[in-house]
Structures are given as C-alpha cells and as structure tokens.
Design a protein around this motif. Structure first.
Motif, PDB file in Angstrom:
ATOM      1  N   ALA A  51       5.204   1.917  -1.067  1.00 21.28           N
ATOM      2  CA  ALA A  51       3.900   2.144  -0.443  1.00 21.28           C
ATOM      3  C   ALA A  51       2.839   1.239  -1.029  1.00 21.28           C
ATOM      4  N   GLN A  85      10.908   0.086   7.539  1.00 20.80           N
ATOM      5  CA  GLN A  85      10.043   1.256   7.531  1.00 20.80           C
ATOM      6  C   GLN A  85       8.899   1.013   6.562  1.00 20.80           C
ATOM      7  N   VAL A 126       6.066   3.076   4.325  1.00 18.07           N
ATOM      8  CA  VAL A 126       5.635   4.372   3.812  1.00 18.07           C
ATOM      9  C   VAL A 126       4.166   4.250   3.420  1.00 18.07           C
ATOM     10  N   SER A 170       4.832   7.993   7.149  1.00 18.45           N
ATOM     11  CA  SER A 170       5.550   6.726   7.250  1.00 18.45           C
ATOM     12  C   SER A 170       5.546   6.250   8.687  1.00 18.45           C
TER      13      SER A 170
END
Length: 894
Positions: A9, A21, A23, A165
């Motif tokens: 992140a 992906q 986050v 996310s």
C-alpha cells in the motif's frame, strides 16, 4: 500477510500496471489514506471481532454524527486514482445494524462515480464489491468517500471497515447491472444476501445440460431443520409493478417443496409453495406474485425442502434468479385450429350476422402473420353481436386484459368486447380503431371487473351503432397483463386535488420535495388504491404540505376538505386556509387510529365567502420531532356537504346526478344513462330531464340506482323527497334510500302512485320512519314497480329534492327570470331589494338548495331584508309573483 499488504500500500501511487491489485488501506500501522471525518468521528482501533473474513489486528472505525443523513467520511489524495486496470474496488465492513453503504469517488472537473450496497447482515465481517470498470478512463478522481447508513439523519451508529483494495474487473468488466436479474452467478451478481449468505458459494456448473449450460452457478448446502432460509435483501420496497414473477433454475438432489416468500416492509408476508418432483436435473420453477404489485416487500426468501425436518447436508444448485413479467397464457382463440364455438347472438343470422369460420389470412402483414383468422359479417342490427363460448371460466384476478387482433373495413370506428358472467352479467369495454384495412391489436382492459372469476363467454360487437353488412377479420384472442394506460380517457376533476393516480390536479407549494408517489403499503377496504402519497415530515414543528390555488378558492358549494391518512402515531393534524385578504382559518383534528387508513373531513362552509388562496395540511402540527416521520395520504378532495335540499336537476352540472346504473332490466341492462331535451314542458319547464328505459324483458322490480357525490341527509322534520315524473301509463313508483352511514337502516321499498299518464307529476316519498339525521349514499328508483311493459318504455324524471328545498333556483337562469338588484353585497346584516314591486314573496336558499328564510314582500318597490342571523356564506334569493318564480339574485353574508 497483513503487513506485506501494507508494504504494498505504501506504493499505491505507482502505475497500476505494475501490480494485478492495488491495496489502498489496511490500518495495520495507522491509516494509509488521509481520512477526514467531516461529520462524525474517525479512528483506528483494534479489531474487536477478529473472526470470519477479517482476522487482522487493526481496522478503521467511523461513528456517524447523528445530525445529517449523509454523514461524510473522506480521504483526499494529491495524485488521481488510476482506474485504467484496477477498477473493481473491495472493502470489508462490520456493521452493528442492517443498512446500506454508499462508496463514492470524485474529483475536480470530472464526473463522480458511486455505488451503493445493502448491508443485509449485522454483527459479521463481509466484503463488498464496487465495479467501476465502466469508468476506466476517468483520470481525475482524487477523493474516496464513504456514506454509512445513507439518508438516515438520526443515526449515531459506529461502523468498522478495512482492507480497501482495487483489482481488474476481469471478464465482467463494463457489465451494466440488470435490475430484474437477481443473480446469475457470473456477471449479473446483483443480490444482497442476508441469512444464508455464508453457505452460498459460486461454483462451476456440475451438470451443464438441458436448460442450463451456464459456467457458474450457486451452490447451497441446506442446514439441518425444516425452514432454512436464503434471504435476498433489497433494503427498500421491491418494484413489483411489472416484474412480479420470481423464477429460478434449480438442481435438486431430492423431491420436495421449495417455498418462495416475500416479506419485510409493512405489507403482510406472502408465501407460495412450489413442489419439485424432477431431481438431479436442471428445471425452472417460479412463483406468481402479481397480486403483490402494490405491496412494499423488501426481501425475497427461498426455502429448499421447506417444512421438512431434515438432518442437513443436501446440496442444491441454483442459477438465473430473476424477476420477470408473469408469463402469458396461450391464446383463447387463434384459429390454428379453431378453439371456441362461434355463433351470432341468439342464433339470429339476420340481426346478428354470420360467422364465416376460419379462413386463410387475407392480409398476412403487420402485427398478424398467422395463417388462419376468423371472419365475421355483421347482420342488420347496429349492435350485431358475435358470441364465443369459452371452454373454461375466464379468471381476471391477475391477468385483466384481453387482446384481439382486428382487421376492419374502411370507415369502421370502434370495437366493443363484452364478457358474460352467469353470476355478474355482461361487462364491456370499448376500444377505438386507429387504422382500417390493416391488422391492429386492440387491448381491452377489464381491470374494473378483476374480481369476477366466472366469465363463460365473449361477445364482439364490431363498429357498434353502425348498421350494415360489413365483414371483419379477427384473430389471436388472448389474455394478458394490462398495457392500457390506466388514466386513458380520464377527464380532470379540479375538485380532486390529488389521488396519486389519474387525478393529480392540485398545484403544490411548500412540501412538494417531501412528497412522493408510492405503492399503497396497506391495501384494505378503507383504501383500495394502488398508489398513494408518501409525505416525509421534516423534524421542525411547522413543516406543511401546501396546495396553492393561484387565486381565491371557490368554496361556495364544494367546501368540505376530505383526505385519507395513514399514520403510525396518534399525532395532531391541522388544516388551514390562508392567503388572500381574509384572515387565516385553522381547524385541528387528531389521528383517529394508527397503522390503518382513516378518512378525515374538514368543514369550511362557514368560510365560503372568503378569498383564501391556499390549503395547508400539517402533520404532527406544532410538535418538534427528532426523525423524519412518514405519513401516507390519498384522495385529497374538495367535496360538497350532505344534500339537504336540491339533489339533482339536469339544468346545472353542479346538481346533476348522472351516474345511474340499471338492474334487473333485461336486454337494456347495460344501456348507458342519458339526459335528453324535455319532451313536455307543460308542468315542468326544465329544458333537460333524465331518462329511465324500462325493458319489456326485464323483471317486475327493474330499476336503476346512483351514488351521489355526497350523502343525502334527512334532518328532523325534513324527511321527505320529491321528484317530478312523466310516464306513458299510471303506475307505482318506488324510491329507496340505501347505503346508510353509521348504521342507518335502508328504507326498503317506499311506493307512491303516479296517476297522470303522459303528464308531469311531482311525487313525494315519506321517510319519516327513518332516524333523524340519517345519511344515505345511494338512491334507488323502480319506476313501474310490479309490472313488465309489453314494449320497451321510456319514463322521464327530474328535480330530486329533499323536503322543502328547490332545484329550479340552482339551474340556468331563464330569460323571463329577471335579476333583482340587491345591496350592499356582501352584507353583514341588512340586504336591500330594489325592483320588487311585482313580487309577493321571497325565499332564501343556501348553496345546497336548503331553504333558510322566507318573507312576504307584498309588492314593495324597495324591501329591506334582515339577514343578520344567517351564517356567513353565499346565498340565492328567489322572488315569486302570482305566476311563480319571477326573479332571483345571489348575495354573500359576511
């Protein structure tokens, strides 16, 4: 693992193509996004419920402010979010109560995007998905916003959230949700599951065959017990107006009942059992909820092997759960081959024409491409009728419309369809042709007769009222759901301010933004309307719903405000007249009974002469409250007070009772009531009179009845009713008072003798045996009681009036009746009459035709009339000379 996600992140602003992906938030070492609770309070707390989907240590906590419906939690970043690839957002939420969450992304100069999800289960961590793939090219989004419990002002609940996310939407990217598809377990996953969500999973179709070759299906493992539910939660009322047939494909391991149920809201729950007999294969089952179209259920519930106490473990597969219009039945007649027995009415070919049988379609085009159609040639009668015998009783309870394809010759105008019931008689609907010499589908909506379930024959009248021997073709007689505009042909009645259906004639001022039209949440005998108004009363004590007339309200006759109200509380109601130069008028009432429809009547007749311009309704008047309370209302109307004088004269539409309906009247049973020119003005100078048609094949008690727009009042000492009658023979005439209010008994047959054949005679019926102040909603006439005429007979009637009231003064002014000069007008006490030298007497009537004063003038040129004892309002003054009515005037008493 949680710490690794947080490390990722930290680099969320790197190009999205670097990772599959992104986050955005985990709260493991504090907030990664700059959260700002513009309303309420935000904090990072230890996960108080580290179970199920979310066993992380830290989570975000947000407590609503309790002061605004859209309590705002915001995180604003400097670098816009990149949705080019990672555009399907996920967030875990733990809520203390079932509600909703609104997730929104916005930024300067770009369109905001948002999604709302139902939180159907409280006290558990669940993950919610927001698909923004349709906005993949939106590059200016810098704000992440949450609204928990959106629209609820008073909530101070706390919500936990975590693990925000975004990832690729995959093969379902850009899918537009179809509101009626509940779940197909692939790309149309639109259900919010409540109870049962944790034992429902998406799996590969174990048996892709037959009617279901889908890749993804739902797998439901039935727990032990007899009524285990899979709940689909809508949070608000489900729109069942059209798509009210719930269907699903199921694969069942054992035979047994599947229960479909609607529940939630204020409507009673509705259950439908479907018996499954075919196992280990895909079948489609469904439940017809069309009778719930006006209800406000909020949940659809499925029970597998319902009511059977089983040890559990049985696996059911399901797919394509959806709401669709009720499937239409097959045709009643399509001539492929002929299904009904068709013949002319009474077997009379000369009068009622000839059914030519099924023939090859002479014009296979447009809406009818079928091979065979019916052919019919009219007889000599203008009402030439073709009859078809139905093989089984036609039930209109759910499918109220009957459609018919028609090919009409040039010049044809209309088609009438009649349905005949052995218990209820003939009911008819007429439709206008919009084209000729081409096929057209005509829709005959029998909604008004949907309670009748035993129609056994259909009758067709082509071009009714037109004589001739034209040939018509017809086909595809079929039953279906209503498609006809229910307000088609409605003539606006300005006295009905709002019925929230077809009569929406009032102009709203304040309160319009708090008013909406909804399905009636409590259909009952007290209010059977399908649509009503919902008023969300703001929290202050004097918010109101205002009807603005744009000028003085005419309360001269229609001065009773009537309204139906449904309230959950015993609150005060306030009705107010305001605007104009007259002082405001307030009338207070209190809700009579909670949680049911109640009718309220407010009498403003004392203010008929004033010039108010607005009608205002206050709910919970003068009481501040902490919630936006909800009230339902319907049929807001300006009505007249009870009739105490003139009931009907056909000279003035305000006092013309025209809704007469025949009974026991043989072949004339369905004849419409008519008003005609007076054929004999000797003894009755009226220009127009009503007609009673007595059939030669009716019963000895054939008659007609009507329901006035206000009850007929029988006051003490004033319990007679007079009416003028003209008939071709001396006979008995019966008048009955029926539909008594508050337990007032019906009068039964009250008979008087008509003795002046072929001449007008005023008859008087005496109801002195009825209780004082009785109110009656129906008047029934049997003109020619005890006998059946040898031929159809016409009887005329006019001027129905209670006691010593008059009708002539409420009609149109005749040239020979002069206008008296009266002043001052308005007046407080004295009214001066000028030009009265030829008058003997003057009477004063109120606007309901009731005589309130009578004086002898004795040819005085100027006469002073003392009206100080009269209530405020409008009055009609009539002057009489030796020949009868000679002059009139109107005045206002202040």
């Amino acid at each position: 693992m949680k710490r690794l996600l947080f490390w990722i992140a930290a680099f969320i602003w790197l190009p999205a193509t670097t990772y599959s992906q992104v986050v955005y938030e985990t709260f493991e070492t504090g907030p990664a996004l700059p959260w700002n609770a513009l309303d309420g309070a935000f904090d990072v707390v230890a996960n108080p419920f580290p179970t199920g989907l979310n066993t992380s240590d830290s989570v975000g906590s947000y407590t609503k402010a309790g002061t605004t419906g859209y309590s705002l939690l915001l995180a604003e970043v400097t670098t816009p979010l990149d949705l080019s690839v990672n555009n399907q957002f996920k967030v875990m939420i733990y809520a203390a109560v079932p509600t909703q969450v609104l997730f929104k992304l916005e930024g300067p100069g770009v369109p905001a995007i948002e999604g709302i999800k139902n939180i159907a289960t409280a006290g558990v961590w669940r993950e919610y998905t927001f698909d923004f793939s349709a906005q993949a090219g939106n590059t200016g989004l810098t704000k992440v916003i949450f609204f928990f419990d959106p629209g609820v002002t008073t909530s101070t609940d706390s919500y936990l959230f975590d693990n925000i996310s975004a990832g690729p939407a995959g093969p379902c990217a850009g899918t537009v949700p179809v509101a009626t598809m509940i779940d197909n377990f692939e790309c149309q996953r639109n259900a919010s599951y409540g109870v049962g969500w944790d034992i429902l999973e998406t799996v590969t179709n174990p048996d892709p065959s037959g009617i279901n070759t889908s890749s993804g299906v739902g797998k439901y493992t039935n727990p032990a017990g007899s009524f285990n539910a899979l709940v689909i939660d809508y949070n608000s009322a489900i729109d069942l107006s059209v798509n009210n047939y719930v269907t699903a494909k199921v694969w069942c391991p054992i035979a047994g009942p599947v229960l479909f149920k609607l529940e939630g809201g204020v409507s009673p729950a509705k259950e439908i059992f479907v018996q499954v007999t075919q196992t280990s294969q895909w079948i489609e089952i469904g439940a017809d909820f069309s009778d719930q179209a006006a209800a406000n259920h909020k949940r659809i519930v499925l029970f597998f092997n319902a009511g059977v106490n089983s040890p559990g473990g049985d696996v059911y597969y399901l797919d394509d759960i959806q709401r669709i219009p009720k499937p239409q039945p097959g045709p009643l007649e399509d001539f492929e081959p002929t299904k009904l027995a068709w013949f002319p009415l009474n077997g009379d070919n000369a009068l009622n024409g000839t059914f030519n049988g099924a023939i090859a379609n002479p014009d296979k085009s447009g809406v009818n491409l079928t091979d065979s159609v019916g052919s019919y040639t009219k007889g000599s009668s203008a009402l030439s009728t073709l009859v078809g015998i139905l093989p089984a009783a036609l039930d209109l309870s759910s499918l109220t419309q009957v459609n018919l394809d028609v090919w009409a010759p040039a010049g044809a105008l209309k088609v009438t369809m009649q349905l005949s019931s052995p218990t209820q008689g003939v009911k008819q609907v007429e439709r206008t042709l919009t084209t000729t010499q081409a096929w057209e589908t005509l829709a005959f909506d029998f909604q008004a007769f949907n309670a009748i379930t035993d129609f056994d024959q259909v009758q067709l009248i082509f071009d009714p009222g037109v004589a001739g021997v034209a040939t018509f073709y017809f086909d595809n007689l079929r039953q279906g759901s209503s498609t006809v505009d229910p307000c088609e042909g409605t003539v606006a009645n300005p006295r009905i301010l709002d019925d929230f259906e077809c009569q929406r004639n009032g102009t709203y001022g304040a309160g319009i933004n708090d008013l909406s039209v909804i399905n009636n949440p409590d259909i009952s005998p007290a209010n059977s309307s399908l649509k009503v108004g919902q008023y969300n009363d703001p929290t202050d004590e004097w918010s109101a719903l205002v009807y603005d007339f744009g000028g003085p309200i005419d309360l001269s006759i229609f001065n009773q405000v009537k309204v139906k109200i449904w309230s959950a509380g015993l609150v005060p109601l306030l009705f107010k007249l305001e605007g104009g130069t007259s002082p405001a008028v307030e009338v207070s009432q209190t809700v009579a009974t909670v949680n049911s429809w109640q009718s309220y009547n407010v009498d403003f007749s004392a203010h008929a002469a004033e010039n108010h311009t607005r009608l205002v309704i206050f709910f919970n008047a003068g009481v501040a409250h902490s919630t936006n309370d909800v009230y339902y209302l319907d049929d807001v109307t300006l009505a007249r007070a009870a009739y105490v004088g003139c009931v009907s004269t056909y000279e003035n539409s305000t006092f013309s009772l025209k809704g007469w309906r025949y009974f026991a009247n043989g072949s004339l049973e369905n004849e419409p009531f008519t008003v005609v020119a007076n054929p004999d003005q000797v003894g009755n100078a009226s220009d127009s009179v009503g007609v009673f048609l007595e059939a030669a094949d009716g019963e000895t008690f054939a008659g007609m009845y009507a329901d006035p727009d206000a009850p007929i009042s029988l006051l003490p000492g004033k319990k007679t009713v007079r009416m003028k009658v003209w008939a071709p023979r001396a006979t008995q005439m019966v008048m009955k008072m029926e539909g008594g209010q508050n337990g007032a008994p019906n009068s039964g047959d009250v008979s008087v003798n008509y003795t002046t054949a072929n001449a007008w005679q005023e008859l008087t019926w005496d109801y002195s045996f009825l209780p004082d102040n009785s109110l009656y909603n129906r008047i029934t006439l049997i003109l020619g009681f005890g006998e059946i005429p040898t031929a159809n007979t016409t009887i005329y009637f006019d001027d129905i009036v209670v006691a010593d009231g008059v009708c002539g003064t409420t009609g149109i002014d005749r040239e020979e009746i002069k206008q008296l000069l009266v002043y001052p007008n308005p007046t407080n006490s004295q009214l001066i009459l000028e030009g009265a030298s030829d008058l003997i007497r003057a009477d004063v009537f109120n606007t309901m035709g009731m005589k309130v004063m009578s004086v002898n003038i004795n040819h005085a040129e100027v006469y002073t009339l003392n009206v100080s004892n009269l209530p405020a309002g409008m009055y009609i003054l009539t002057g009489y000379n030796k020949n009868g009515l000679a002059a009139n005037a109107r005045f206002v008493k202040q």
